[in-house]
Design a protein around this motif. Structure first.
Motif, PDB file in Angstrom:
ATOM      1  N   PHE A  58       4.457   8.518   5.743  1.00 41.60           N
ATOM      2  CA  PHE A  58       5.889   8.240   5.828  1.00 41.60           C
ATOM      3  C   PHE A  58       6.154   6.800   5.396  1.00 41.60           C
ATOM      4  O   PHE A  58       7.064   6.530   4.604  1.00 41.60           O
ATOM      5  CB  PHE A  58       6.357   8.479   7.265  1.00 41.60           C
ATOM      6  CG  PHE A  58       7.762   8.005   7.545  1.00 41.60           C
ATOM      7  CD1 PHE A  58       8.852   8.602   6.925  1.00 41.60           C
ATOM      8  CD2 PHE A  58       7.988   6.959   8.418  1.00 41.60           C
ATOM      9  CE1 PHE A  58      10.142   8.159   7.182  1.00 41.60           C
ATOM     10  CE2 PHE A  58       9.273   6.519   8.690  1.00 41.60           C
ATOM     11  CZ  PHE A  58      10.349   7.125   8.068  1.00 41.60           C
ATOM     12  N   PHE A  59       5.350   5.858   5.905  1.00 37.53           N
ATOM     13  CA  PHE A  59       5.498   4.459   5.502  1.00 37.53           C
ATOM     14  C   PHE A  59       5.167   4.269   4.022  1.00 37.53           C
ATOM     15  O   PHE A  59       5.797   3.460   3.335  1.00 37.53           O
ATOM     16  CB  PHE A  59       4.584   3.565   6.345  1.00 37.53           C
ATOM     17  CG  PHE A  59       4.956   3.523   7.797  1.00 37.53           C
ATOM     18  CD1 PHE A  59       6.272   3.377   8.198  1.00 37.53           C
ATOM     19  CD2 PHE A  59       3.976   3.633   8.780  1.00 37.53           C
ATOM     20  CE1 PHE A  59       6.620   3.328   9.535  1.00 37.53           C
ATOM     21  CE2 PHE A  59       4.311   3.585  10.117  1.00 37.53           C
ATOM     22  CZ  PHE A  59       5.634   3.440  10.491  1.00 37.53           C
ATOM     23  N   MET A  71       2.712  -0.777   8.633  1.00 35.39           N
ATOM     24  CA  MET A  71       1.589   0.067   8.220  1.00 35.39           C
ATOM     25  C   MET A  71       0.290  -0.435   8.835  1.00 35.39           C
ATOM     26  O   MET A  71      -0.579   0.356   9.229  1.00 35.39           O
ATOM     27  CB  MET A  71       1.491   0.095   6.695  1.00 35.39           C
ATOM     28  CG  MET A  71       2.598   0.890   6.016  1.00 35.39           C
ATOM     29  SD  MET A  71       2.544   0.796   4.204  1.00 35.39           S
ATOM     30  CE  MET A  71       1.074   1.767   3.870  1.00 35.39           C
ATOM     31  N   ALA A  72       0.129  -1.757   8.924  1.00 38.58           N
ATOM     32  CA  ALA A  72      -1.071  -2.321   9.552  1.00 38.58           C
ATOM     33  C   ALA A  72      -1.100  -1.973  11.046  1.00 38.58           C
ATOM     34  O   ALA A  72      -2.152  -1.612  11.589  1.00 38.58           O
ATOM     35  CB  ALA A  72      -1.097  -3.835   9.356  1.00 38.58           C
ATOM     36  N   VAL A  88      -0.169  -8.265  10.318  1.00 39.23           N
ATOM     37  CA  VAL A  88      -1.212  -7.644   9.500  1.00 39.23           C
ATOM     38  C   VAL A  88      -2.593  -8.166   9.884  1.00 39.23           C
ATOM     39  O   VAL A  88      -3.532  -7.393  10.099  1.00 39.23           O
ATOM     40  CB  VAL A  88      -0.940  -7.894   8.003  1.00 39.23           C
ATOM     41  CG1 VAL A  88      -2.109  -7.374   7.158  1.00 39.23           C
ATOM     42  CG2 VAL A  88       0.349  -7.223   7.567  1.00 39.23           C
ATOM     43  N   LEU A  89      -2.722  -9.489   9.987  1.00 40.01           N
ATOM     44  CA  LEU A  89      -4.024 -10.092  10.262  1.00 40.01           C
ATOM     45  C   LEU A  89      -4.529  -9.737  11.666  1.00 40.01           C
ATOM     46  O   LEU A  89      -5.708  -9.409  11.846  1.00 40.01           O
ATOM     47  CB  LEU A  89      -3.940 -11.615  10.106  1.00 40.01           C
ATOM     48  CG  LEU A  89      -3.668 -12.115   8.682  1.00 40.01           C
ATOM     49  CD1 LEU A  89      -3.557 -13.635   8.670  1.00 40.01           C
ATOM     50  CD2 LEU A  89      -4.757 -11.651   7.730  1.00 40.01           C
ATOM     51  N   SER A  92      -8.026  -0.618   1.791  1.00 40.72           N
ATOM     52  CA  SER A  92      -6.935  -0.345   0.851  1.00 40.72           C
ATOM     53  C   SER A  92      -5.699  -1.148   1.215  1.00 40.72           C
ATOM     54  O   SER A  92      -5.044  -1.734   0.349  1.00 40.72           O
ATOM     55  CB  SER A  92      -6.608   1.152   0.853  1.00 40.72           C
ATOM     56  OG  SER A  92      -7.715   1.909   0.425  1.00 40.72           O
ATOM     57  N   HIS A  93      -5.393  -1.180   2.504  1.00 38.78           N
ATOM     58  CA  HIS A  93      -4.199  -1.901   2.935  1.00 38.78           C
ATOM     59  C   HIS A  93      -4.362  -3.402   2.736  1.00 38.78           C
ATOM     60  O   HIS A  93      -3.416  -4.085   2.307  1.00 38.78           O
ATOM     61  CB  HIS A  93      -3.911  -1.598   4.407  1.00 38.78           C
ATOM     62  CG  HIS A  93      -2.570  -2.083   4.862  1.00 38.78           C
ATOM     63  ND1 HIS A  93      -1.391  -1.626   4.311  1.00 38.78           N
ATOM     64  CD2 HIS A  93      -2.211  -3.001   5.797  1.00 38.78           C
ATOM     65  CE1 HIS A  93      -0.366  -2.229   4.892  1.00 38.78           C
ATOM     66  NE2 HIS A  93      -0.842  -3.073   5.790  1.00 38.78           N
ATOM     67  N   LEU A  94      -5.536  -3.928   3.029  1.00 36.79           N
ATOM     68  CA  LEU A  94      -5.770  -5.357   2.837  1.00 36.79           C
ATOM     69  C   LEU A  94      -5.676  -5.748   1.363  1.00 36.79           C
ATOM     70  O   LEU A  94      -5.223  -6.850   1.033  1.00 36.79           O
ATOM     71  CB  LEU A  94      -7.141  -5.751   3.394  1.00 36.79           C
ATOM     72  CG  LEU A  94      -7.216  -6.013   4.895  1.00 36.79           C
ATOM     73  CD1 LEU A  94      -8.644  -6.353   5.308  1.00 36.79           C
ATOM     74  CD2 LEU A  94      -6.272  -7.130   5.301  1.00 36.79           C
ATOM     75  N   THR A  95      -6.093  -4.856   0.477  1.00 31.54           N
ATOM     76  CA  THR A  95      -5.967  -5.119  -0.957  1.00 31.54           C
ATOM     77  C   THR A  95      -4.501  -5.250  -1.352  1.00 31.54           C
ATOM     78  O   THR A  95      -4.113  -6.192  -2.058  1.00 31.54           O
ATOM     79  CB  THR A  95      -6.621  -3.986  -1.773  1.00 31.54           C
ATOM     80  OG1 THR A  95      -8.003  -3.882  -1.423  1.00 31.54           O
ATOM     81  CG2 THR A  95      -6.507  -4.263  -3.270  1.00 31.54           C
ATOM     82  N   ALA A  96      -3.668  -4.311  -0.884  1.00 33.72           N
ATOM     83  CA  ALA A  96      -2.238  -4.360  -1.189  1.00 33.72           C
ATOM     84  C   ALA A  96      -1.583  -5.598  -0.583  1.00 33.72           C
ATOM     85  O   ALA A  96      -0.755  -6.256  -1.223  1.00 33.72           O
ATOM     86  CB  ALA A  96      -1.548  -3.094  -0.682  1.00 33.72           C
TER      87      ALA A  96
END
Length: 298
Positions: free
Chosen positions: A61-62, A118-119, A214-215, A243-247
Motif C-alpha cells: 500500500f505504501f 515504510m521503515a 528511518v535510521l 532495498s529500503h535503505l537503498t531507496a
C-alpha cells in the motif's frame, strides 16, 4: 528593481546549449520517463496491488503511494524539460514557475514521510509480528499518509509566498532545467538572505525528522534480525531492509547535496547534475529497487 510579480517569464538554461546534445538528451530522457511511468503506474495498478493475496500488505500500500508521488514529481519536471530541449528560447512563465516550484516543494516532504512510514512498517512486521495486523491495518496506515500531503502543500504555499517577495534586477535566466528555489534565489538581488535561511531551516527539519525514523527503525530491525535463529528469516529481513535503505540513501543523498548549502554559482552548477539524477533517474529506479527482490511483484 522588479519583484517576482513584475516578471512575466523566466528562461530556463536547461542542461546544455549544444543542439546535438539536446537531441540526444531528448531521446534519452523521453525513454527514461516512459520507463518511469511504466514501472510506477504498474505498481499502482489495481491488478498488482489487490488481486494477488500475497500483495495484501501495508508495505505494498505504501509502495503504491510512493509510486504515485514519483509519477507526479517526475512528470512535473521531465515534461517541461523535454519541451525546452526542443525549443530555442526555453521560456517558462511566472505562473508556470510558481506552480512547478510549488509541486516540487510539496512532494518532497510527502515522499520523505512515506519512506519513514515504510521503515516503521518494516520494524513492526519484523519486531512485533503479533501486533502487526492490528497496528498496521490499511485504515490505520491512511492516517500518517494523509498528514504529509496537508503539511507538504502548506509548506509549499508558504515558500511560494516568500518567493513573491524576491526582487530581480538584471538577468531572468535560471541556471537549471526546472524552476526551483536554489537556482531561483541565485538570480535574485533582494530578499535573498531570509529566503535562504528559511529554505535551509525547513529542509533541515523535514529531513532530520523523517530520516531519524528511518535510521532508528532500521537499527532496531538489524538488532532483531541478528537474534533470529533461522538463516532464511535473516536473509529475507535483510533483503527487505536493504532495498529500503537503498531507496532512502538515493533520496536523502541527492536532496542533502542540493538544499543544505548556500546557492552559489558553483553549488547551482553541481546541483543541476544532481537534480537530473533526483528528478528523472530515482523515480525510475524505485520500482526496480523494491520489485527485483520480490517474486510476487515480478
Amino acid at each position: 528593481m522588479p519583484n517576482f510579480i513584475d516578471v512575466t517569464e523566466f528562461v530556463l538554461l536547461g542542461l546544455t546549449s549544444h543542439q546535438e546534445l539536446q537531441v540526444l538528451f531528448t531521446v534519452v530522457f523521453l525513454a527514461v520517463h516512459m520507463l518511469t511511468l511504466t514501472g510506477n503506474i504498474g505498481l499502482i495498478f489495481h491488478v498488482l496491488i489487490s488481486i494477488s493475496l500475497q500483495l495484501q500488505s501495508s508495505m505494498h500500500f505504501f509502495l503504491s503511494l510512493l509510486s504515485f508521488v514519483d509519477v507526479w514529481f517526475s512528470s512535473s519536471v521531465t515534461l517541461k524539460m523535454l519541451g525546452n530541449l526542443l525549443s530555442e528560447t526555453k521560456p517558462i512563465s511566472c505562473v508556470g514557475c510558481l506552480v512547478q516550484s510549488c509541486f516540487l516543494i510539496a512532494l518532497v516532504p510527502v515522499e520523505a514521510r512515506i519512506l519513514a512510514v515504510m521503515a516503521f512498517d518494516g520494524y513492526m512486521a519484523i519486531c512485533n509480528p503479533l501486533l502487526y495486523g492490528r497496528k498496521m491495518s490499511r485504515t490505520v496506515c491512511a492516517r500518517p499518509i494523509s498528514v504529509p500531503y496537508v503539511y507538504g502543500f502548506s509548506v509549499s504555499l508558504t515558500c511560494t509566498l516568500w518567493t513573491y517577495g524576491l526582487c530581480f534586477c538584471g538577468s531572468f535566466e535560471i541556471n537549471q532545467f526546472y524552476c526551483a528555489d536554489p537556482a531561483l534565489i541565485k538570480i535574485a538581488c533582494g530578499g535573498v538572505h531570509s529566503t535562504e535561511r528559511t529554505m535551509i531551516v525547513i529542509a533541515g527539519i523535514n529531513f532530520t525528522r523523517s530520516l531519524s525514523v528511518v535510521l532508528v527503525s532500521c537499527t532496531l530491525i538489524t538488532a532483531a534480525v541478528l537474534c533470529m535463529r533461522s538463516a532464511d528469516g535473516r536473509r529475507k529481513a535483510f533483503s527487505t531492509c536493504g532495498s529500503h535503505l537503498t531507496a532512502v540513501t538515493l533520496f536523502y543523498g541527492t536532496l542533502l547535496s542540493m538544499y543544505l548549502r548556500r546557492p552559489t554559482e558553483e553549488s547551482v552548477e553541481q546541483g543541476r547534475i544532481v537534480a537530473v539524477f533526483y528528478t528523472t533517474v530515482i523515480p525510475m529506479l524505485n520500482p526496480m529497487i523494491y520489485s527485483l527482490r520480490n517474486k510476487a511483484v515480478k
